[in-house]
Design a protein around this motif. Structure first.
Motif, PDB file in Angstrom:
ATOM      1  N   GLY A  59      43.360  31.903  32.038  1.00  0.00           N
ATOM      2  CA  GLY A  59      41.952  32.126  31.772  1.00  0.00           C
ATOM      3  C   GLY A  59      41.716  32.597  30.355  1.00  0.00           C
ATOM      4  N   SER A  60      40.469  32.872  30.055  1.00  0.00           N
ATOM      5  CA  SER A  60      40.076  33.462  28.777  1.00  0.00           C
ATOM      6  C   SER A  60      39.763  34.931  29.014  1.00  0.00           C
ATOM      7  N   LEU A  61      39.678  35.702  27.935  1.00  0.00           N
ATOM      8  CA  LEU A  61      39.296  37.107  28.081  1.00  0.00           C
ATOM      9  C   LEU A  61      37.941  37.211  28.760  1.00  0.00           C
ATOM     10  N   ARG A  62      37.029  36.333  28.405  1.00  0.00           N
ATOM     11  CA  ARG A  62      35.699  36.338  29.019  1.00  0.00           C
ATOM     12  C   ARG A  62      35.780  36.112  30.522  1.00  0.00           C
ATOM     13  N   SER A  63      36.617  35.180  30.949  1.00  0.00           N
ATOM     14  CA  SER A  63      36.713  34.902  32.388  1.00  0.00           C
ATOM     15  C   SER A  63      37.313  36.078  33.142  1.00  0.00           C
ATOM     16  N   PHE A  64      38.289  36.777  32.538  1.00  0.00           N
ATOM     17  CA  PHE A  64      38.890  37.924  33.218  1.00  0.00           C
ATOM     18  C   PHE A  64      37.931  39.114  33.260  1.00  0.00           C
ATOM     19  N   LEU A  65      37.160  39.306  32.193  1.00  0.00           N
ATOM     20  CA  LEU A  65      36.162  40.376  32.217  1.00  0.00           C
ATOM     21  C   LEU A  65      35.126  40.108  33.299  1.00  0.00           C
ATOM     22  N   GLY A  66      34.733  38.851  33.442  1.00  0.00           N
ATOM     23  CA  GLY A  66      33.744  38.504  34.453  1.00  0.00           C
ATOM     24  C   GLY A  66      34.260  38.653  35.869  1.00  0.00           C
ATOM     25  N   ALA A  67      35.585  38.542  36.043  1.00  0.00           N
ATOM     26  CA  ALA A  67      36.181  38.620  37.377  1.00  0.00           C
ATOM     27  C   ALA A  67      36.792  39.982  37.664  1.00  0.00           C
ATOM     28  N   ALA A  68      36.561  40.971  36.814  1.00  0.00           N
ATOM     29  CA  ALA A  68      37.228  42.273  36.952  1.00  0.00           C
ATOM     30  C   ALA A  68      36.955  42.917  38.308  1.00  0.00           C
ATOM     31  N   ASP A  69      35.700  42.931  38.745  1.00  0.00           N
ATOM     32  CA  ASP A  69      35.368  43.544  40.035  1.00  0.00           C
ATOM     33  C   ASP A  69      36.003  42.766  41.185  1.00  0.00           C
ATOM     34  N   GLU A  70      35.995  41.454  41.072  1.00  0.00           N
ATOM     35  CA  GLU A  70      36.589  40.628  42.128  1.00  0.00           C
ATOM     36  C   GLU A  70      38.089  40.869  42.233  1.00  0.00           C
ATOM     37  N   ILE A  71      38.757  41.027  41.098  1.00  0.00           N
ATOM     38  CA  ILE A  71      40.196  41.291  41.097  1.00  0.00           C
ATOM     39  C   ILE A  71      40.491  42.621  41.787  1.00  0.00           C
ATOM     40  N   ARG A  72      39.686  43.647  41.471  1.00  0.00           N
ATOM     41  CA  ARG A  72      39.904  44.967  42.068  1.00  0.00           C
ATOM     42  C   ARG A  72      39.640  44.938  43.567  1.00  0.00           C
ATOM     43  N   LEU A  73      38.542  44.318  43.974  1.00  0.00           N
ATOM     44  CA  LEU A  73      38.195  44.259  45.393  1.00  0.00           C
ATOM     45  C   LEU A  73      39.169  43.394  46.187  1.00  0.00           C
ATOM     46  N   ALA A  74      39.818  42.459  45.513  1.00  0.00           N
ATOM     47  CA  ALA A  74      40.790  41.601  46.195  1.00  0.00           C
ATOM     48  C   ALA A  74      42.088  42.340  46.495  1.00  0.00           C
ATOM     49  N   GLY A  75      42.250  43.538  45.928  1.00  0.00           N
ATOM     50  CA  GLY A  75      43.489  44.288  46.174  1.00  0.00           C
ATOM     51  C   GLY A  75      44.636  43.826  45.302  1.00  0.00           C
ATOM     52  N   LEU A  76      44.307  43.448  44.070  1.00  0.00           N
ATOM     53  CA  LEU A  76      45.325  43.004  43.123  1.00  0.00           C
ATOM     54  C   LEU A  76      45.445  44.006  41.987  1.00  0.00           C
ATOM     55  N   ARG A  77      46.652  44.164  41.500  1.00  0.00           N
ATOM     56  CA  ARG A  77      46.930  45.108  40.417  1.00  0.00           C
ATOM     57  C   ARG A  77      47.522  44.350  39.231  1.00  0.00           C
TER      58      ARG A  77
END
Length: 256
Positions: A59-77
């Motif tokens: 991904g791009s930095l923009r895509s990861f920033l946009g998915a930050a909440d989803e990553i946390r809620l998904a239970g990923l570290r």
């Protein structure tokens, strides 16, 4: 080697548990019709991941920033990231730097300790010449000639987090195709030999080709039926496995 057709969110969860999941979803960086973020796949991927497995996402930095909440809620570290540097790139605006890199970020299950995640050390053998100064014999008493210096050329070193690899421009099957050599590095790092790779956005089938080359089992999913057929043909055209076991990966710390 299996290629499935459909939406990864409905097709892939039951194919696990995966030793490694490879994700190259649309980044959502452009106004192109196909470039739309896919919601909800990360939680499903996490649930389909083996306890010792991890997820590598491009991904791009923009895509990861946009998915930050989803990553946390998904239970990923977060574990680590690499920067893929390519020979050419895109310029979205004339007043911004030309982007000649993409990110690949590794995540693992938040309920699993990092010490239990399969992740071997990757090294290269291209270390430049270095001088190791060692004294031999009696203590140095001020005479320059009494000091003994040994020069050692090259040797292994940890692979750097910025990896240069030419992109597939001019010969790509898919518009966002990743180079097989780069994918192989990630597979050897984070998927055990004969482990199961889940390729949730298969595209051109490059991950399947890399999996076959490195002795990993593979399940891919592509929503475009025509592209899935091309990917399947690509994987089938690679050299078949022989009856012998695939060559083992280098031991941790050895040159790869």
């Amino acid at each position: 080697m299996t290629m499935l057709v459909g939406d990864c969110r409905t097709v892939m969860p039951d194919q696990g548990p995966f030793d490694m999941i490879f994700g190259d979803p649309p980044y959502g960086d452009t106004s192109l019709g196909w470039d739309r973020r896919v919601e909800g796949w990360l939680e499903l991927a996490r649930n389909a991941l083996a306890q010792s497995g991890s997820v590598w996402v491009f991904g791009s930095l923009r895509s990861f920033l946009g998915a930050a909440d989803e990553i946390r809620l998904a239970g990923l570290r977060y574990a680590q990231e690499i920067v893929w540097e390519k020979q050419n790139g895109s310029a979205f605006h004339a007043d911004r730097f030309k982007r000649v890199h993409e990110l690949a970020v590794q995540f693992y299950r938040s309920d699993a300790p990092w010490s239990g995640i399969y992740n071997v050390v990757q090294t290269t053998s291209d270390a430049t010449a270095r001088t190791v100064r060692r004294k031999a014999g009696p203590p140095h008493t001020g005479h320059i000639e009494r000091g003994h210096y040994v020069s050692q050329d090259g040797g292994p070193r940890l692979m750097r987090s910025v990896i240069y690899a030419r992109n597939c421009h001019g010969r790509a099957i898919h518009p966002t195709e990743k180079p097989v050599g780069l994918i192989e590095i990630l597979l050897r790092t984070s998927c055990p030999p004969n482990g199961l790779v889940g390729d949730w956005f298969a595209g051109s089938g490059a991950v399947g080709e890399a999996a076959r080359a490195t002795g990993r089992r593979y399940v891919g999913c592509e929503i475009d039926a025509a592209m899935a057929a091309r990917a399947e043909a690509r994987i089938a055209a690679t050299l078949p496995f022989t009856s012998a076991s695939p060559a083992p990966d280098p031991l941790p710390g050895a040159a790869s």
